[in-house]
Design a protein around this motif. Structure first.
Motif, PDB file in Angstrom:
ATOM      1  N   LEU A 126       0.861  -1.199   0.000  1.00 16.55           N
ATOM      2  CA  LEU A 126       0.000   0.000   0.000  1.00 16.55           C
ATOM      3  C   LEU A 126       0.890   1.240   0.000  1.00 16.55           C
ATOM      4  O   LEU A 126       1.866   1.299   0.759  1.00 16.55           O
ATOM      5  CB  LEU A 126      -0.865   0.034   1.270  1.00 16.55           C
ATOM      6  CG  LEU A 126      -2.029  -0.938   1.394  1.00 16.55           C
ATOM      7  CD1 LEU A 126      -2.732  -0.729   2.738  1.00 16.55           C
ATOM      8  CD2 LEU A 126      -3.025  -0.740   0.246  1.00 16.55           C
ATOM      9  N   PHE A 127       0.539   2.217  -0.828  1.00 12.72           N
ATOM     10  CA  PHE A 127       1.302   3.467  -0.829  1.00 12.72           C
ATOM     11  C   PHE A 127       0.715   4.422   0.203  1.00 12.72           C
ATOM     12  O   PHE A 127      -0.500   4.464   0.406  1.00 12.72           O
ATOM     13  CB  PHE A 127       1.286   4.108  -2.216  1.00 12.72           C
ATOM     14  CG  PHE A 127       2.153   3.377  -3.187  1.00 12.72           C
ATOM     15  CD1 PHE A 127       3.498   3.686  -3.288  1.00 12.72           C
ATOM     16  CD2 PHE A 127       1.635   2.355  -3.979  1.00 12.72           C
ATOM     17  CE1 PHE A 127       4.317   2.999  -4.166  1.00 12.72           C
ATOM     18  CE2 PHE A 127       2.446   1.664  -4.868  1.00 12.72           C
ATOM     19  CZ  PHE A 127       3.793   1.981  -4.956  1.00 12.72           C
ATOM     20  N   HIS A 128       1.599   5.167   0.842  1.00 11.00           N
ATOM     21  CA  HIS A 128       1.170   6.123   1.852  1.00 11.00           C
ATOM     22  C   HIS A 128       2.066   7.361   1.667  1.00 11.00           C
ATOM     23  O   HIS A 128       3.289   7.228   1.736  1.00 11.00           O
ATOM     24  CB  HIS A 128       1.402   5.490   3.241  1.00 11.00           C
ATOM     25  CG  HIS A 128       0.622   6.136   4.319  1.00 11.00           C
ATOM     26  ND1 HIS A 128       0.885   7.398   4.763  1.00 11.00           N
ATOM     27  CD2 HIS A 128      -0.402   5.682   5.059  1.00 11.00           C
ATOM     28  CE1 HIS A 128       0.038   7.697   5.745  1.00 11.00           C
ATOM     29  NE2 HIS A 128      -0.759   6.676   5.934  1.00 11.00           N
ATOM     30  N   PRO A 129       1.484   8.534   1.393  1.00  7.74           N
ATOM     31  CA  PRO A 129       2.339   9.672   1.018  1.00  7.74           C
ATOM     32  C   PRO A 129       3.319  10.085   2.107  1.00  7.74           C
ATOM     33  O   PRO A 129       4.441  10.484   1.830  1.00  7.74           O
ATOM     34  CB  PRO A 129       1.343  10.799   0.741  1.00  7.74           C
ATOM     35  CG  PRO A 129       0.050  10.358   1.339  1.00  7.74           C
ATOM     36  CD  PRO A 129       0.059   8.862   1.374  1.00  7.74           C
ATOM     37  N   ARG A 130       2.914  10.023   3.372  1.00 11.08           N
ATOM     38  CA  ARG A 130       3.803  10.449   4.459  1.00 11.08           C
ATOM     39  C   ARG A 130       3.495   9.633   5.701  1.00 11.08           C
ATOM     40  O   ARG A 130       2.403   9.733   6.247  1.00 11.08           O
ATOM     41  CB  ARG A 130       3.573  11.931   4.730  1.00 11.08           C
ATOM     42  CG  ARG A 130       4.669  12.517   5.539  1.00 11.08           C
ATOM     43  CD  ARG A 130       4.571  14.013   5.650  1.00 11.08           C
ATOM     44  NE  ARG A 130       5.913  14.517   5.873  1.00 11.08           N
ATOM     45  CZ  ARG A 130       6.340  15.674   5.470  1.00 11.08           C
ATOM     46  NH1 ARG A 130       5.565  16.460   4.816  1.00 11.08           N
ATOM     47  NH2 ARG A 130       7.567  16.066   5.739  1.00 11.08           N
ATOM     48  N   PHE A 131       4.472   8.849   6.144  1.00  8.13           N
ATOM     49  CA  PHE A 131       4.238   8.004   7.326  1.00  8.13           C
ATOM     50  C   PHE A 131       4.104   8.846   8.590  1.00  8.13           C
ATOM     51  O   PHE A 131       4.837   9.821   8.762  1.00  8.13           O
ATOM     52  CB  PHE A 131       5.428   7.051   7.549  1.00  8.13           C
ATOM     53  CG  PHE A 131       5.526   5.913   6.574  1.00  8.13           C
ATOM     54  CD1 PHE A 131       4.517   5.646   5.665  1.00  8.13           C
ATOM     55  CD2 PHE A 131       6.645   5.077   6.585  1.00  8.13           C
ATOM     56  CE1 PHE A 131       4.609   4.590   4.783  1.00  8.13           C
ATOM     57  CE2 PHE A 131       6.757   4.016   5.700  1.00  8.13           C
ATOM     58  CZ  PHE A 131       5.735   3.775   4.793  1.00  8.13           C
ATOM     59  N   PRO A 132       3.206   8.430   9.487  1.00  8.13           N
ATOM     60  CA  PRO A 132       3.211   9.072  10.805  1.00  8.13           C
ATOM     61  C   PRO A 132       4.464   8.618  11.572  1.00  8.13           C
ATOM     62  O   PRO A 132       4.846   7.451  11.477  1.00  8.13           O
ATOM     63  CB  PRO A 132       1.947   8.516  11.475  1.00  8.13           C
ATOM     64  CG  PRO A 132       1.620   7.256  10.746  1.00  8.13           C
ATOM     65  CD  PRO A 132       2.198   7.370   9.363  1.00  8.13           C
TER      66      PRO A 132
END
Ligand SMILES: Nc1ncnc2c1ncn2[C@@H]1O[C@H](COP(=O)(O)OP(=O)(O)OP(=O)(O)O)[C@@H](O)[C@H]1O
Length: 533
Positions: free
Chosen positions: A500-506
């Protein structure tokens, strides 16, 4: 000599031996800075102690200190210590109230914004008896936030402070963990722990007479001057370090000719990006210490390009409970990266530092188990958390061992390897995946900024999902292709069910480098079709 004679307080008074030497440089933005001499810093601590005493702070009081200003932090922390009070450091975050309820501090010293948070969120309610506000005063402040504790830079003219000689076992400070596996825990530093940490830090920093330290990590500004290093404290965005304007770091680094840099991988990435975009190099730097999370070979390579050829880059491993534990030169990391050993590989952390011992507890057939650490750098307990202390501390062979909660192994050359946190293991029906093993391989794929392996579903039945933070603007198909190439032959990587792509990780507040896997897994779970969860 007992450890306490080499304690923070002893080192503090030794600042007086070179009164005119630069001790701290407090920066504002890319260009402005204020240079503070050793005499001024010492005088500031004495004045801070006097003011705290006048405000009713007493020996044994626990004092939360929350300020982003390096000078204020230094004089408030060490001024409290001169009084025999116990400074407590915690990042402003969701669980502060519960954390403070645990340790029950009587005193809260902080910048106005910290007091706004305290008032709004009830931090310390029920046990605080003294609230002191640093920085400039504004109308109504006493009524709204607390009494003023001005901490202007002292002129250095006062008499030297009289530092008590502590016992090794006296409580010196409480420092909260960053909470990547749950609620942060208050780590007790005894005077002997601090002394051990300073000695071990000196081993990795190897200070030289002409060194200048750039500290991108606020608590390090408490220690740099005590190691005899003029310490430049850039104006980092301490609530989100990776969002600091990079010029606020690189500008002071260049202007003050920093020779040593201490930063998290996220901040190092900022520095490299800024240098690349502006065609800059960092000719004064001899040594970089990366703290807080794995340093990927790709970042180390990019960093090496902006440093002099003989500069050393070290990745330092440790935790709030034991810092530092081990260190490895980036050159060695790179070489190892090209020939990963079979099975659980993970990331090499190097050999334990002098005086530090590491063991692997409950190792399985592949020698993988939990990393435990003994030595003077190890904190003996969590404050007011006997439950957590019992779990994390164990005595063996007459020594106290801290269980790090990290999975790892020791190789036949005595080097430690990191496989990720025990709490982040992904457990499926027929296999168990360790995060670092997969991520170290996945992070080599072009177009990937970083990855995080999370398990979706109940323990023992989890689906392995690889979350990917892409380099902005990179084609996703190309990334997927690169990931297949990087993980195709990987014994664990082949088991990944979903990407899964996630623009900015927490990430954590302290370093912006530790991925908040709980939040990431929750967001991944929401995106998976119900049938595959
Ligand atoms: N060089 C490194 N390489 C890989 N991981 C590292 C490195 N240095 C630190 N870490 C990770 O950071 C952890 C220590 O983090 P810290 O003490 O800030 O709190 P935390 O462990 O995140 O908080 P909590 O214990 O509350 O979950 C280590 O146990 C390890 O997992």
């Amino acid at each position: 000599m007992t450890a306490a004679q080499d304690s923070i307080l002893a080192r503090l008074t030794r600042l007086g031996e070179h009164p005119e030497a630069t001790a701290l440089v407090r920066c504002a933005g890319a260009r402005a800075s204020q240079t503070i001499t050793a005499a001024q810093l010492l005088d500031g601590c004495r004045r801070s102690a006097d003011n705290l005493r006048a405000a009713g702070v007493e020996r044994g009081d626990k004092a939360v200190i929350m300020t982003r200003d390096a000078y204020e932090l230094f004089v408030a922390v060490h001024g409290s210590a001169l009084l025999g009070a116990v400074p407590a450091l915690i990042e402003p975050r969701a669980e502060v109230r519960r954390c403070l309820d645990e340790i029950g501090p009587g005193v809260f010293i902080g910048e106005p914004l910290a007091h706004v948070g305290r008032r709004a969120l009830g931090w310390g309610r029920g046990h605080l008896h003294t609230a002191l506000v640093t920085g400039g005063r504004f109308p109504g402040q006493d009524r709204l936030l607390g009494r003023s504790l001005p901490l202007p830079v002292a002129d250095g003219s006062g008499p030297p402070p009289r530092a008590p000689v502590p016992h090794d076992d006296d409580l010196a400070m409480i420092a909260f963990t960053s909470g990547s596996t749950g609620r942060p825990k208050g780590v007790e530093y005894r005077h002997a722990t601090h002394a051990g940490q300073l000695t071990a830090l000196a081993d990795v920093l190897r200070p030289r007479a002409d060194d200048v330290l750039l500290s991108c990590f606020l608590p390090m500004a408490l220690l740099g001057p005590l190691l005899g290093l003029p310490t430049v404290a850039p104006q980092i965005n301490h609530l989100a370090p990776a969002r600091t304007p990079p010029g606020h770091i690189v500008g002071p680094l260049l202007r003050h000719g920093a020779t040593a840099v201490v930063a998290s991988p996220a901040v190092l990435r900022l520095i490299v990006g800024h240098c690349d975009r502006n065609g800059l190099t960092l000719p004064s730097v001899r040594r970089v210490l990366s703290f807080g999370a794995s340093l990927r070979p790709r970042l180390a390579r990019a960093l090496a390009k902006v440093l002099p050829a003989d500069a050393e880059i070290l990745s330092v491993y440790g935790a709030t409970e034991c810092l530092p534990v081990a260190a490895i030169a980036a050159g060695d990391l790179r070489e190892l990266g090209t020939e990963p050993p079979p099975g659980h590989a993970g990331t090499c952390l190097g050999r334990p530092l002098p005086g530090v011992e590491a063991r692997i507890l409950n190792a399985d057939a592949t020698a993988l188990g939990e990393i435990a650490v003994a030595g003077p750098v190890v904190s003996p307990a969590y404050h007011a958390r006997p439950d957590a202390t019992v779990i994390a501390k164990t005595v063996a062979d007459g020594r106290l061992w801290h269980r790090t909660g990290d999975l790892g192994r020791l190789d036949d050359r005595g080097r430690l390897w990191y496989l990720g946190r025990k709490a982040h293991l992904v457990t499926g029906e027929d296999r168990t995946l360790t995060t670092e093993d997969v991520e170290a391989a996945a992070d080599t794929a072009p177009g990937v900024r970083r990855t995080a392996l999370v398990g979706i579903g109940p323990a023992g039945h989890q689906r392995a999902v690889l979350c990917v933070e892409p380099v902005p603007g990179t084609d996703r198909e190309a990334i997927l292709h690169a990931l297949r190439a990087a993980l195709g032959d990987h014994p664990q990587g082949r088991r990944i069910a979903t990407v899964l792509f996630h623009p900015r990780f927490p990430t954590d507040i302290r370093h912006n480098s530790k991925i908040d896997r709980t939040r990431l897994a929750a967001s991944a779970a929401r995106r998976l079709p119900r049938s595959t969860r």
